[in-house]
Design an enzyme around this catalytic site. Structure first.
Site, short mmCIF file in Angstrom:
data_model
loop_
_atom_site.label_atom_id
_atom_site.label_comp_id
_atom_site.label_asym_id
_atom_site.label_seq_id
_atom_site.Cartn_x
_atom_site.Cartn_y
_atom_site.Cartn_z
N LYS A 187 0.85 -1.20 0.00
CA LYS A 187 0.00 0.00 0.00
C LYS A 187 0.88 1.25 0.00
O LYS A 187 2.10 1.16 0.07
CB LYS A 187 -0.95 -0.03 1.20
CG LYS A 187 -1.75 -1.34 1.32
CD LYS A 187 -2.75 -1.55 0.19
CE LYS A 187 -3.23 -2.98 0.07
NZ LYS A 187 -4.25 -3.42 1.00
C1 LIG Z 1 -5.20 -4.52 1.36
C2 LIG Z 1 -6.66 -4.35 1.36
C3 LIG Z 1 -7.45 -4.73 2.44
C4 LIG Z 1 -6.93 -5.49 3.61
O1 LIG Z 1 -5.84 -4.91 4.25
P1 LIG Z 1 -4.81 -5.82 5.08
O2 LIG Z 1 -3.98 -4.82 5.78
O3 LIG Z 1 -4.05 -6.64 4.08
O4 LIG Z 1 -5.60 -6.66 6.01
C5 LIG Z 1 -8.81 -4.44 2.38
N1 LIG Z 1 -9.37 -3.82 1.32
C6 LIG Z 1 -8.62 -3.46 0.25
C7 LIG Z 1 -9.29 -2.77 -0.89
C8 LIG Z 1 -7.26 -3.73 0.22
O5 LIG Z 1 -6.54 -3.41 -0.86
#
Ligand SMILES: *Cc1c(COP(=O)(O)O)cnc(C)c1O
Length: 398
Positions: A187
């Protein structure tokens, strides 16, 4: 190999984590609260509640909204499974509505036309970093007594100019009840694993804090069940009350140190990502049967998109080439790509529950057949960006 996504960690980040590791606190300590304060201020939100990951952030938001068995949750399918699972894990039924074709986010027209009695929460995902039309979705949801949860796991650092012209940072949008973030390494900013929920509502913030820590209340003046004074209300440093069970969804102090350090660089990350997006847009503008990402009308004016993914729409059928072959040809040139996402309503769990009509979301399914995500991360050099552009052009023309 140039991966499709990658964290950017520099010496400041390493020093911040090392300092936290040498301090008295490994898990909940002063850096958690400091990270929350800084993040809330950055978003323009009243509260920020740090937690273990983005999935925990979405799950906590559901629980804080009181979603559970017998309730319904509405969302769209072009997303990671966690956006829908957060509702399913509370025991609620999840209904999928199709996406609009510009930004691939929940289509407000579909949501309004297909609204189901008993819907308590709507999860609107900012796919690839492009904000959903939260202003309209919020009107629809709140007008029917449901809360709007923004899944901003892709869109941290962006902002939206509303229909009134005022600019709001993601995490502080006035049309949304709670916003969930992920700090997974792919991210835009990272804490390793980590997440955050922002909200302007005091009551929701208090429930979020309680539920991330086993459901415990430690302030005797907030004890509820037994009154104060009551049998559990003896004041002292050990005292706690548990009105309802919660989870251990806490973020650690050394992760928060990394979060604070990354947050200082967030605007730079977003800016560099936007530069790479602009370079790609130019490189692919004249490619036949290929569409570059578009910006929807509700993100006009002063909006600034915090791009997380760069997703091309490629008409593989008309080009006479399979997606798997393109992925393989690019991998041979050292370029990593990914497909975001297999529409969640087509996963076996949701197909079993949804029956036949869960199988007819044509915009999402058509998009899925054409999408391909290219490398996008701030540490890419100009050479690497150029290399990707050249390789994609060569492979798609060949
Ligand atoms: C990455 C992601 C999540 C989950 O996040 P984690 O930190 O991996 O649990 C939820 N929704 C979206 C759209 C994501 O890209």
């Amino acid at each position: 190999m140039i991966p499709y996504g990658r964290q950017s960690i520099d010496q400041d980040d390493i020093d911040a984590v090392a300092e936290a590791l040498r301090s008295d606190f490994l898990t909940t300590g002063p850096r958690v609260a400091e990270f929350e304060r800084a993040f809330a201020e950055d978003c323009g939100a009243k509260h920020a509640v740090a937690c273990a990951n983005g999935t925990a952030a979405l799950h906590l938001a559901m629980l804080a909204a009181g979603v559970g068995r017998g309730d319904r949750v509405a969302t769209s399918p072009i997303t990671f499974v966690a956006s829908a699972n957060a509702g399913a894990l509370t025991g609620a039924e999840v209904d999928f509505h199709d996406v609009e074709a510009v930004a691939l986010s929940l289509d407000p027209d579909r949501l309004e036309a297909e609204w189901r009695e008993g819907t308590k929460a709507v999860v609107a995902v900012d796919y690839a970093g492009h904000p959903a039309d939260h202003e309209r979705i919020g009107q629809i949801a709140r007008g029917r007594g449901a809360v709007l949860i923004e899944d901003a796991c892709h869109s941290v650092g962006g902002s939206v100019a509303g229909r009134d012209g005022a600019r709001h940072r993601i995490g502080g949008l006035p049309w949304v009840d709670m916003t969930a973030f992920s700090f997974h390494p792919v991210k835009t900013m990272t804490t390793g694993e980590g997440g955050m929920v922002t909200t302007d509502c005091d009551e929701l913030a208090e429930r979020l804090r309680r539920l991330r820590n086993h459901g415990l209340v430690r302030e005797t003046d907030r004890f509820t069940e037994f009154g104060n004074p009551g049998p559990l209300a003896e004041s002292g440093p050990w005292a706690y009350e548990m009105p309802e069970p919660g989870f251990n969804y806490r973020l650690t102090d050394f992760q928060s140190a990394l979060g604070l350090s990354q947050l200082r660089k967030l605007d730079g990350f977003v800016k560099r990502r936007a530069e790479i997006v602009a370079t790609y847009d130019e490189a692919f503008a004249d490619l036949p049967l290929v569409e570059t990402p578009r910006i929807a009308a509700w993100c006009g004016g002063d909006s600034r998109i915090g791009w997380h993914l760069y997703v091309l729409r490629i008409d593989f059928d008309a080009l006479g080439i399979r997606r798997a072959q393109v992925i393989e040809a690019l991998a041979r040139r050292g370029i990593g790509t990914q497909v975001h996402y297999i529409p969640v309503h087509l996963q076996p769990h949701y197909r079993r529950r949804g029956g036949a009509d869960s199988n007819s979301l044509p915009v999402a399914e058509d998009f899925y057949r054409r999408c391909l995500s290219l490398p996008l991360w701030p540490g890419m050099t100009a050479n690497e960006v150029g290399e990707v552009g050249e390789a994609v052009r060569t492979v798609l023309r060949g």
